[in-house]
Design an enzyme around this catalytic site. Structure first.
Site, PDB file in Angstrom:
ATOM      1  CG  ASN A   1      -3.149 -13.294   4.148  1.00  0.00           C
ATOM      2  OD1 ASN A   1      -1.973 -12.960   4.157  1.00  0.00           O
ATOM      3  ND2 ASN A   1      -4.065 -12.621   4.822  1.00  0.00           N
TER       4      ASN A   1
ATOM      5  CB  THR B   1       4.121  -8.263   8.961  1.00  0.00           C
ATOM      6  OG1 THR B   1       4.319  -9.645   8.879  1.00  0.00           O
ATOM      7  CG2 THR B   1       4.871  -7.702   7.773  1.00  0.00           C
TER       8      THR B   1
ATOM      9  CE  LYS C   1       3.921  -2.990   6.304  1.00  0.00           C
ATOM     10  NZ  LYS C   1       3.731  -4.508   6.314  1.00  0.00           N
TER      11      LYS C   1
ATOM     12  CB  THR D   1      -0.606 -15.187  -7.571  1.00  0.00           C
ATOM     13  OG1 THR D   1      -1.670 -15.431  -6.640  1.00  0.00           O
ATOM     14  CG2 THR D   1       0.460 -16.232  -7.398  1.00  0.00           C
TER      15      THR D   1
ATOM     16  CD  GLU E   1      -2.824  -9.097   5.536  1.00  0.00           C
ATOM     17  OE1 GLU E   1      -1.792  -8.706   4.963  1.00  0.00           O
ATOM     18  OE2 GLU E   1      -3.063 -10.291   5.774  1.00  0.00           O
TER      19      GLU E   1
ATOM     20  CB  THR F   1       2.661  -4.559   2.410  1.00  0.00           C
ATOM     21  OG1 THR F   1       2.326  -4.779   3.788  1.00  0.00           O
ATOM     22  CG2 THR F   1       4.171  -4.351   2.286  1.00  0.00           C
TER      23      THR F   1
END
Length: 388
Positions: free
Chosen positions: A383, A180, A169, A388, A257, A147
């Site tokens: 994040n 996650t 992942k 969006t 991230e 992702t």
């Protein structure tokens, strides 16, 4: 322990492939064997986890494969989510010619959105002709479930005559009790029917000691499958399991991230192993420590503070603290005494992209390590606009 190429496909009997279309992907892994799983402790547990647990129970641990998708977590989707996860298993079962309970299901992506089963079915049909045993097939499967990940995460080892490989992942919503993250591990080692204790112990020292942002996902899944083709000493199996899981956990930490630096925290001298775990996780979880790491600021007081609020029992006057990297090592606190004149050297050490923090609590023989990363501006950017 010898690292080899091939990821999960380094294990004889494993076929894999995957495909990615924008934010959506499907990975398929075909392998006959026996499986065990460890899953999230989040009270909001995704539909594929419920279905996989049910399938493993109904099949007595027998498995023929895994189908996983990215783009939608199929979490907090109610009865429809369960039905959709069952349909995903049915897609894979139809391809392999087995019953659906022989298939495990995994999903990752946005919470609260239903699966696009037409898209998943279409992607699965594209994947099927490419199911194969070559090393690049493992990479394709790992890439399909990414992702916000920026790199493929896979490893394979050969040890005492058996093989073990894993893909995973994970980049954000990462906190002990897993992340996650999806991790699929395969082996040809035969240690009998009791796979779960080995998996649980390896997860406890790897994925459960990993944090990126303090959030525990709804979809965390680690599945271990064995073909039972090679007799194996339990101690050797345990060693390989820990090596593979810790290696994958480190890969996730490095790819957190927005991360620019990976962090590994080692706590020694704790009153107990549990105290060591508390302190190590508290330091790796601290946003203040993570921000200092990003800024290459040797503000070591934040590390001591994080250990102090962890709940671990120790005498602050007995602490020793050092940081190290490929550049060198610096002792900052020596048994409660601040070491003068080393902050500039410490700043240089922190310019590396992988930082090791060692803190000795001086309270006993307990030890543990945790894995994490820094906190950058890019984490907020990713994040703030994730859907969006």
């Amino acid at each position: 322990m010898r690292e080899i190429d091939g990821g999960i496909c380094a294990v004889p009997g494993v076929r894999a492939c995957g495909i990615k279309r924008g934010r959506y992907g499907v990975a398929m892994i075909a392998c006959s064997g026996y499986a065990a799983g460890v899953f999230t402790r989040n009270r909001v547990r995704a539909a594929p986890i419920e279905v996989t647990i049910d399938h493993l129970r109904r099949s007595g641990g027998r498995t023929e494969g895994i189908i996983a998708n990215s783009g939608s977590a199929n979490a907090y989707t109610g009865v429809r989510g369960i039905r959709d996860a069952e349909r995903m298993a049915g897609i894979m079962a139809g391809i392999l010619g087995c019953s659906p309970e022989m298939i495990s299901v995994a999903s990752t992506g946005v919470i609260g959105r239903y699966l696009d089963l037409d898209l998943i079915s279409s992607l699965a049909k594209e994947v099927v002709p490419s199911l194969r045993t070559s090393p690049d097939a493992s990479s394709d499967a790992a890439r399909a479930i990414m992702t916000t990940d920026t790199r493929v995460k896979e490893i394979a080892v050969e040890h005492e005559g058996f093989h073990m490989g894993g893909i995973c992942k994970g980049a954000g919503m990462i906190e002990p009790d897993m992340a996650t993250m999806l991790a699929f591990i395969y082996t040809d080692a035969d240690v009998g029917p009791g796979l779960y204790p080995f998996l649980k112990e390896a997860v406890d020292v790897s994925f459960n000691m990993l944090t990126v942002d303090g959030d525990t996902s709804t979809n965390d899944t680690v599945l271990l499958t064995s073909t039972r083709m090679v007799e194996c000493d339990p101690d050797s199996f345990k060693e390989a399991m820990e090596y593979v899981c810790v290696s994958l956990a480190r890969m996730i930490a490095r790819d957190g991230e927005g991360a620019t630096k990976a962090m590994e925290v080692e706590v020694t001298g704790a009153a107990s192993s549990e105290d060591a775990r508390r302190a190590a996780k508290s330091i790796a979880r601290s946003n203040l420590v993570k921000a200092a790491l990003y800024g290459e600021d040797p503000n070591w007081g934040r590390i001591v503070c994080a250990a102090g609020r962890s709940g671990a029992e120790f005498d602050p006057t007995k602490i020793s603290l050092s940081i190290s990297s490929s550049i060198g090592s610096v002792l900052l606190v020596d048994r409660g005494i601040i070491v003068d004149g080393v902050l500039e050297e410490a700043k240089k050490v922190m310019s590396s992209d992988e930082i090791f923090i060692h803190i000795d609590l001086g309270a006993g023989a307990g030890s543990a390590r945790s894995f994490g990363c820094d906190l950058s501006h890019e984490y907020v950017n990713i994040n703030a606009k994730y859907t969006t």
